[in-house]
Write an enzyme that holds these catalytic residues in place. Structure first.
Site, PDB file in Angstrom:
ATOM      1  N   ASP A   1     -11.684   2.401   3.556  1.00 38.05           N
ATOM      2  CA  ASP A   1     -11.877   0.952   3.433  1.00 38.05           C
ATOM      3  C   ASP A   1     -13.356   0.585   3.328  1.00 38.05           C
ATOM      4  O   ASP A   1     -13.685  -0.579   3.065  1.00 38.05           O
ATOM      5  CB  ASP A   1     -11.271   0.245   4.660  1.00 38.05           C
ATOM      6  CG  ASP A   1     -10.081  -0.619   4.278  1.00 38.05           C
ATOM      7  OD1 ASP A   1      -9.924  -0.902   3.083  1.00 38.05           O
ATOM      8  OD2 ASP A   1      -9.339  -1.014   5.195  1.00 38.05           O
TER       9      ASP A   1
ATOM     10  N   GLN B   1      -5.457  -1.795   9.560  1.00 34.05           N
ATOM     11  CA  GLN B   1      -5.105  -3.064   8.922  1.00 34.05           C
ATOM     12  C   GLN B   1      -5.585  -4.236   9.777  1.00 34.05           C
ATOM     13  O   GLN B   1      -5.268  -4.311  10.961  1.00 34.05           O
ATOM     14  CB  GLN B   1      -3.581  -3.120   8.716  1.00 34.05           C
ATOM     15  CG  GLN B   1      -3.079  -4.362   8.023  1.00 34.05           C
ATOM     16  CD  GLN B   1      -3.547  -4.463   6.571  1.00 34.05           C
ATOM     17  OE1 GLN B   1      -3.527  -3.484   5.829  1.00 34.05           O
ATOM     18  NE2 GLN B   1      -3.972  -5.643   6.171  1.00 34.05           N
TER      19      GLN B   1
ATOM     20  N   LYS C   1       0.838  -1.201   0.000  1.00 27.60           N
ATOM     21  CA  LYS C   1       0.000   0.000   0.000  1.00 27.60           C
ATOM     22  C   LYS C   1       0.878   1.258   0.000  1.00 27.60           C
ATOM     23  O   LYS C   1       0.579   2.239  -0.676  1.00 27.60           O
ATOM     24  CB  LYS C   1      -0.938  -0.011   1.215  1.00 27.60           C
ATOM     25  CG  LYS C   1      -2.053  -1.032   1.063  1.00 27.60           C
ATOM     26  CD  LYS C   1      -2.812  -1.320   2.349  1.00 27.60           C
ATOM     27  CE  LYS C   1      -3.757  -2.505   2.113  1.00 27.60           C
ATOM     28  NZ  LYS C   1      -4.445  -2.977   3.314  1.00 27.60           N
TER      29      LYS C   1
END
Ligand code: NDP
Length: 287
Positions: free
Chosen positions: A119, A96, A52
């Site tokens: 997200d 995460q 990322k």
């Protein structure tokens, strides 16, 4: 022989278009920034986070990582999220997963402010997706939909069978495919006669995490196969959920692993960071 859907190349093209958008924002003094929170020392997460950061660098998005101790208390994690919510230089927040089991990940997702939910995991994003409003869609399902669009695969009236019902892949995919007018069936570990569903599917999207689970005898001719799974086979090789070698012979389109859905997921994260930044600076950008 199937058309191989080239997620790697498509993701590269998307990142390059996003770089142009990012440069335009910078010309107006706006520098998109993603904050990534990682709790503990999960080796797979480290690889995902590294990829990322590389993508951010390529697009021109500023990237900041917060590495928290595995023993951190829930309240300290929530405090960091609140701090990032209030930090005007941060446009997107990503927590995460997985995080250690003593922490409540859903509570942590809920604490992320909607406008920075790159997200697409907050109840606001999920709710908006369910009622068909524009919102942040979680990155893997969004990447899958972009693949359909790019390859002109029309889901209108098609029988789409989704394998897996996780919050990050299977469930949002239901809504995404419904919006494309597909007839959607979702299979999971309690589904009886799973093969009966896969055999009549026009499109199969597999996200269960079992190497080579979908075999050629489970699919009909000309099926479209999207393989979300990322697994290691008995030799340690990276494989999807689908027995690619044999299913490819029957399919009309198929995604490889690696080089399919994986790169698209990261490209869609970049897409969502730019979208969040534009949303946050909507008024300034209208001037
Ligand atoms: P989860 O473990 O959260 O969910 C797996 C789902 O598969 C569950 O709904 C489970 O059912 C179902 N399932 C498990 N075994 C079977 C079975 N034998 N038959 C039918 N259904 C079954 O996984 P994720 O959704 O997080 O990830 C799935 C896969 O996708 C993994 O390989 C992961 O690495 C990969 N992945 C890839 C991404 C990418 O960018 N390419 C992004 C995210 C994930 P139940 O609900 O009943 O337990």
């Amino acid at each position: 022989m199937a058309v191989i859907i080239d997620g790697k190349n498509l993701a590269k093209k998307i990142r390059s278009n996003l770089k142009v958008e990012c440069d335009k924002l910078k010309e107006k003094g706006i520098i998109p920034k993603l904050a990534v929170i990682m709790v503990g020392d999960n080796p797979a997460s480290k690889v995902y986070v590294k990829n990322k950061s590389i993508a951010c660098n390529e697009v021109g998005i500023e990237y900041k990582e917060y590495l928290l101790d595995a023993n951190i208390k829930q309240e300290n994690l929530l405090d960091l999220i609140k701090k990032l919510n209030n930090d005007e230089t941060v446009n997107g927040i990503l927590l995460q997963s997985p995080i250690p089991e003593h922490l409540n990940i859903n509570e942590a997702f809920k604490a992320i402010t909607y406008l920075k939910d790159v997200d697409g995991f907050t109840p606001s994003s999920v709710g908006k997706l369910c009622i068909g409003e524009d919102t942040f869609v979680s990155c893997t399902p969004l990447g899958v939909i972009k693949m359909f669009e790019e390859y002109n695969i029309d889901l209108n009236g098609k029988d789409v069978v989704i394998l897996g019902r996780s919050n990050i892949v299977g469930r949002p995919l239901i809504q995404c495919c419904l919006q494309k007018n597909a007839t959607v069936t979702v299979c999971h570990s309690k589904t009886k006669s799973l093969e009966e569903h896969t055999k009549r599917a026009d499109v199969i999207i597999s996200a269960i995490g079992k190497p080579k689970f979908v075999t050629a005898d489970m699919v009909k001719n000309n099926v479209v196969i999207i393989d979300v799974g990322i697994n290691r086979d008995e030799n340690g090789k990276l494989v999807g959920d689908v027995d690619f070698e044999n299913v490819e012979k029957k399919a009309s389109y198929i995604t490889p692993v690696p080089g399919g859905v994986g790169p698209m997921t990261i490209a869609m994260l970049m897409n969502n960071v730019i979208k969040a930044t534009k949303e946050q600076y909507k008024e300034k950008l209208m001037l």
